[in-house]
Design an enzyme around this catalytic site. Sequence first.
Site, PDB file in Angstrom:
ATOM      1  N   PRO A   1      -2.260  -6.061  -0.710  1.00 10.40           N
ATOM      2  CA  PRO A   1      -3.220  -5.050   0.299  1.00 10.40           C
ATOM      3  C   PRO A   1      -3.258  -3.738  -0.128  1.00 10.40           C
ATOM      4  O   PRO A   1      -2.786  -3.108  -1.184  1.00 10.40           O
ATOM      5  CB  PRO A   1      -2.416  -5.366   1.717  1.00 10.40           C
ATOM      6  CG  PRO A   1      -1.359  -6.399   1.371  1.00 10.40           C
ATOM      7  CD  PRO A   1      -1.128  -6.519  -0.147  1.00 10.40           C
ATOM      8  N   GLU A   2      -4.098  -3.195   0.693  1.00 10.36           N
ATOM      9  CA  GLU A   2      -4.567  -1.722   0.569  1.00 10.36           C
ATOM     10  C   GLU A   2      -3.193  -0.913   0.644  1.00 10.36           C
ATOM     11  O   GLU A   2      -2.209  -1.134   1.587  1.00 10.36           O
ATOM     12  CB  GLU A   2      -5.587  -1.237   1.847  1.00 10.36           C
ATOM     13  CG  GLU A   2      -5.696   0.288   1.728  1.00 10.36           C
ATOM     14  CD  GLU A   2      -6.450   0.674   3.027  1.00 10.36           C
ATOM     15  OE1 GLU A   2      -6.836   1.990   2.838  1.00 10.36           O
ATOM     16  OE2 GLU A   2      -6.989  -0.136   3.741  1.00 10.36           O
ATOM     17  N   ALA A   3      -2.999   0.171  -0.215  1.00  3.91           N
ATOM     18  CA  ALA A   3      -1.953   0.871  -0.115  1.00  3.91           C
ATOM     19  C   ALA A   3      -0.468   0.280  -0.180  1.00  3.91           C
ATOM     20  O   ALA A   3       0.386   0.865   0.584  1.00  3.91           O
ATOM     21  CB  ALA A   3      -2.203   1.886   0.921  1.00  3.91           C
TER      22      ALA A   3
END
Length: 328
Positions: free
Chosen positions: A58-60
Amino acid sequence: MRTLENTAPVNGNYPSSIVRATIVQASTVYNDTPKTIDKAKMFIEEAASKGSELVVFPEAFIGGYPRGFRFGIAVGVHNDEGRDEFRKYHASAIHVPGPEVEQLADMARKNNVYLVMGAIEKDGYTLYCTALFFSSEERCIWGYGDGSTIPVYDTPLGKLGAAICWENRMPLYRTALYAKGVEIYCAPTADGTKEWQSSMMHIALEGGCFVLSACQFCQRKDFPDHPDYLFTDSEDNKEHDAIVSPGGSVIISPLGKVLAGPNFESEGLITADLDFGDIARAKLYFDVVGHYSKPDVFNLTVNEHPKKPVTFVSKAVKVEDDSESQNK
């Protein structure tokens, strides 16, 4: 932890390339990047053991998505507690290149997978939300914030690209990826809403590509304890096990078929076999940058030159004074 899989056989007798891909739906270990890296390693190894050739986070994931963080900021107000909170968040971000990047590259190499990793990157004291690409042999790319960093990589698995979070809602950004021939469209995100699923379905049909949307599943207990955090727009649930980010990771085919997910219940792996014959099947009727593009009416120009915030121009040679040259 839950694992969702779809390993349906190829339809018909036509030869096609099959790629097994896995999304990791899991939470960052906040304020502890080494433990986050260890957690990534565990999931990468599990995905590889299932035969996956591509693993998307996922993002970040590295550094953490700062959901609910306020950093002590209100209009006209700053405080020491908020500054210290940012100091910790900055410390969790990574340098690219850097030791954490080398660790991730080593994981991709040892497990023989292609890896897309969401990370918070630091350059000085500025933070960037970055997607890192790794092949099974070497790190592919790093970058931030301009037209030079919208890559689509031609890999043995297919043409691989990514847009982060609400970049996926930007039609021109998507069009640039389509024009570069993206076949595996990765969408690392922090948007766990059910409405997000509609965007992912639209992109798969619009681009005639596989869409892999990876979102964290987080509970309140995954975050540092802080009474000032507000995780939702409505009344906040302060229970230890309250779900802060429900995930919803999903894999969708170019024909609009949900191959695996969405999972709104737990951390885990979402895995599917991607039949690349579906790309041609989808584009028979609609090719957004091909036979359905209307170039007589519409045109997109993408500036791929890097944009730097500061440029130094030095005078290498002193200009000769005109009066002196005229007297010679």
